[in-house]
Design a protein around this motif. Structure first.
Motif, PDB file in Angstrom:
ATOM      1  N   LYS A 167       0.834  -1.204   0.000  1.00  0.00           N
ATOM      2  CA  LYS A 167       0.000   0.000   0.000  1.00  0.00           C
ATOM      3  C   LYS A 167       0.870   1.255   0.000  1.00  0.00           C
ATOM      4  O   LYS A 167       0.591   2.212  -0.727  1.00  0.00           O
ATOM      5  N   ILE A 168       1.921   1.245   0.809  1.00  0.00           N
ATOM      6  CA  ILE A 168       2.825   2.404   0.860  1.00  0.00           C
ATOM      7  C   ILE A 168       3.461   2.636  -0.501  1.00  0.00           C
ATOM      8  O   ILE A 168       3.491   3.768  -0.993  1.00  0.00           O
ATOM      9  N   PHE A 169       3.954   1.593  -1.128  1.00  0.00           N
ATOM     10  CA  PHE A 169       4.578   1.737  -2.439  1.00  0.00           C
ATOM     11  C   PHE A 169       3.580   2.232  -3.473  1.00  0.00           C
ATOM     12  O   PHE A 169       3.900   3.096  -4.286  1.00  0.00           O
ATOM     13  N   PHE A 170       2.375   1.701  -3.439  1.00  0.00           N
ATOM     14  CA  PHE A 170       1.359   2.124  -4.392  1.00  0.00           C
ATOM     15  C   PHE A 170       1.029   3.605  -4.206  1.00  0.00           C
ATOM     16  O   PHE A 170       1.007   4.374  -5.168  1.00  0.00           O
ATOM     17  N   LEU A 171       0.786   3.999  -2.975  1.00  0.00           N
ATOM     18  CA  LEU A 171       0.448   5.397  -2.705  1.00  0.00           C
ATOM     19  C   LEU A 171       1.614   6.333  -3.026  1.00  0.00           C
ATOM     20  O   LEU A 171       1.416   7.415  -3.578  1.00  0.00           O
ATOM     21  N   TYR A 172       2.822   5.916  -2.716  1.00  0.00           N
ATOM     22  CA  TYR A 172       3.996   6.773  -2.901  1.00  0.00           C
ATOM     23  C   TYR A 172       4.383   6.875  -4.383  1.00  0.00           C
ATOM     24  O   TYR A 172       4.580   7.977  -4.893  1.00  0.00           O
ATOM     25  N   TYR A 173       4.482   5.752  -5.061  1.00  0.00           N
ATOM     26  CA  TYR A 173       4.981   5.776  -6.439  1.00  0.00           C
ATOM     27  C   TYR A 173       3.892   5.928  -7.490  1.00  0.00           C
ATOM     28  O   TYR A 173       4.106   6.560  -8.516  1.00  0.00           O
ATOM     29  N   TYR A 174       2.727   5.367  -7.260  1.00  0.00           N
ATOM     30  CA  TYR A 174       1.680   5.450  -8.278  1.00  0.00           C
ATOM     31  C   TYR A 174       0.817   6.694  -8.102  1.00  0.00           C
ATOM     32  O   TYR A 174       0.482   7.367  -9.057  1.00  0.00           O
ATOM     33  N   MET A 175       0.482   6.999  -6.866  1.00  0.00           N
ATOM     34  CA  MET A 175      -0.419   8.133  -6.626  1.00  0.00           C
ATOM     35  C   MET A 175       0.316   9.392  -6.193  1.00  0.00           C
ATOM     36  O   MET A 175      -0.305  10.408  -5.924  1.00  0.00           O
ATOM     37  N   ASP A 176       1.642   9.333  -6.099  1.00  0.00           N
ATOM     38  CA  ASP A 176       2.484  10.486  -5.749  1.00  0.00           C
ATOM     39  C   ASP A 176       2.128  11.128  -4.409  1.00  0.00           C
ATOM     40  O   ASP A 176       2.212  12.344  -4.246  1.00  0.00           O
ATOM     41  N   TYR A 177       1.755  10.314  -3.435  1.00  0.00           N
ATOM     42  CA  TYR A 177       1.512  10.823  -2.091  1.00  0.00           C
ATOM     43  C   TYR A 177       2.855  11.017  -1.397  1.00  0.00           C
ATOM     44  O   TYR A 177       3.794  10.268  -1.632  1.00  0.00           O
ATOM     45  N   ASN A 178       2.919  12.004  -0.521  1.00  0.00           N
ATOM     46  CA  ASN A 178       4.137  12.166   0.262  1.00  0.00           C
ATOM     47  C   ASN A 178       4.028  11.322   1.534  1.00  0.00           C
ATOM     48  O   ASN A 178       2.969  10.775   1.852  1.00  0.00           O
ATOM     49  N   ILE A 179       5.117  11.224   2.250  1.00  0.00           N
ATOM     50  CA  ILE A 179       5.188  10.345   3.421  1.00  0.00           C
ATOM     51  C   ILE A 179       4.184  10.766   4.489  1.00  0.00           C
ATOM     52  O   ILE A 179       3.527   9.924   5.105  1.00  0.00           O
ATOM     53  N   LYS A 180       4.034  12.060   4.684  1.00  0.00           N
ATOM     54  CA  LYS A 180       3.084  12.555   5.696  1.00  0.00           C
ATOM     55  C   LYS A 180       1.652  12.130   5.349  1.00  0.00           C
ATOM     56  O   LYS A 180       0.920  11.652   6.218  1.00  0.00           O
ATOM     57  N   ASP A 181       1.260  12.309   4.089  1.00  0.00           N
ATOM     58  CA  ASP A 181      -0.101  11.944   3.680  1.00  0.00           C
ATOM     59  C   ASP A 181      -0.335  10.434   3.794  1.00  0.00           C
ATOM     60  O   ASP A 181      -1.416   9.994   4.193  1.00  0.00           O
ATOM     61  N   ILE A 182       0.679   9.662   3.449  1.00  0.00           N
ATOM     62  CA  ILE A 182       0.548   8.204   3.566  1.00  0.00           C
ATOM     63  C   ILE A 182       0.349   7.814   5.028  1.00  0.00           C
ATOM     64  O   ILE A 182      -0.506   6.982   5.350  1.00  0.00           O
ATOM     65  N   SER A 183       1.108   8.441   5.903  1.00  0.00           N
ATOM     66  CA  SER A 183       0.983   8.109   7.335  1.00  0.00           C
ATOM     67  C   SER A 183      -0.420   8.460   7.851  1.00  0.00           C
ATOM     68  O   SER A 183      -0.991   7.712   8.649  1.00  0.00           O
ATOM     69  N   LEU A 184      -0.959   9.561   7.388  1.00  0.00           N
ATOM     70  CA  LEU A 184      -2.314   9.943   7.804  1.00  0.00           C
ATOM     71  C   LEU A 184      -3.357   8.963   7.265  1.00  0.00           C
ATOM     72  O   LEU A 184      -4.273   8.569   7.984  1.00  0.00           O
ATOM     73  N   GLU A 185      -3.215   8.569   6.007  1.00  0.00           N
ATOM     74  CA  GLU A 185      -4.195   7.678   5.388  1.00  0.00           C
ATOM     75  C   GLU A 185      -4.158   6.269   5.977  1.00  0.00           C
ATOM     76  O   GLU A 185      -5.192   5.638   6.149  1.00  0.00           O
ATOM     77  N   LEU A 186      -2.961   5.778   6.276  1.00  0.00           N
ATOM     78  CA  LEU A 186      -2.825   4.411   6.777  1.00  0.00           C
ATOM     79  C   LEU A 186      -2.805   4.332   8.309  1.00  0.00           C
ATOM     80  O   LEU A 186      -2.693   3.249   8.872  1.00  0.00           O
ATOM     81  N   HIS A 187      -2.871   5.496   8.952  1.00  0.00           N
ATOM     82  CA  HIS A 187      -2.902   5.574  10.421  1.00  0.00           C
ATOM     83  C   HIS A 187      -1.665   4.931  11.057  1.00  0.00           C
ATOM     84  O   HIS A 187      -1.768   4.175  12.030  1.00  0.00           O
TER      85      HIS A 187
END
Length: 182
Positions: free
Chosen positions: A136-156
């Motif tokens: 999920k982290i890889f998908f959000l980071y590389y495919y959806m261009d989310y930053n680390i902060k946004d990923i942490s918020l989305e995945l809790h």
């Protein structure tokens, strides 16, 4: 479904798709247990949206479409529905398909495309063997261009865990890729 879709319906669908796709995709990625299921589920969501466009009693907006996504995720796992992806060339039935292959642009570097696809497949096979959160982290980071902060918020999970998952996995992938001759 033999109903013909008119241009106005297509335009409405295109606008809804454009306005909601990123949020719906994010919701599906975060709430699926296998990253491979995302494509099937998002396809089912937007097919349902297209079917509902003709119903004047339904107000199609982002919240409603995310509600559809929630139900599609439940349906997908409840019925354990899996679509197997087959090779483009596995079912060549007639000369039209063979002619299609013959008409490919000669300037395309097929070898490079195959090697890149093999590398991508290798990486995704590796990620799928890890914890679901890593894929999920890889998908959000590389495919959806989310930053680390946004990923942490989305995945809790906290940012340092996201960074650790990301960087440790990248280091491991780097070692594995070098080990296979890259």
């Amino acid at each position: 479904m033999s109903k013909i879709v008119n241009q106005e319906t297509l335009n409405t669908f295109d606008k809804l798709y454009y306005d909601t796709y990123q949020d719906v995709l994010k919701h599906i990625v975060i709430n699926t247990s296998n990253i491979d299921d995302v494509k099937d589920i998002i396809q089912n969501v937007y097919l349902d949206v297209l079917k509902k466009l003709g119903n004047k009693n339904i107000k199609l907006n982002k919240s409603y479409i995310i509600g559809i996504a929630k139900n599609k995720i439940k349906d997908y796992y409840r019925f354990n529905y899996k679509v197997k992806i087959t090779s483009l060339f596995s079912g060549i039935r007639d000369s039209k398909d063979i002619n299609l292959v013959d008409t490919l642009d000669a300037n395309i570097d097929i070898e490079k495309i195959i090697i890149e696809k093999q590398d991508i497949n290798f990486i995704w096979r590796y990620l799928k063997k890890q914890k679901a959160v890593i894929a999920k982290i890889f998908f959000l980071y590389y495919y959806m261009d989310y930053n680390i902060k946004d990923i942490s918020l989305e995945l809790h999970i906290n940012e340092s865990n996201v960074k650790n998952y990301l960087y440790r996995t990248l280091n491991k992938l780097n070692s594995l890729m070098k080990g296979k001759g890259e």
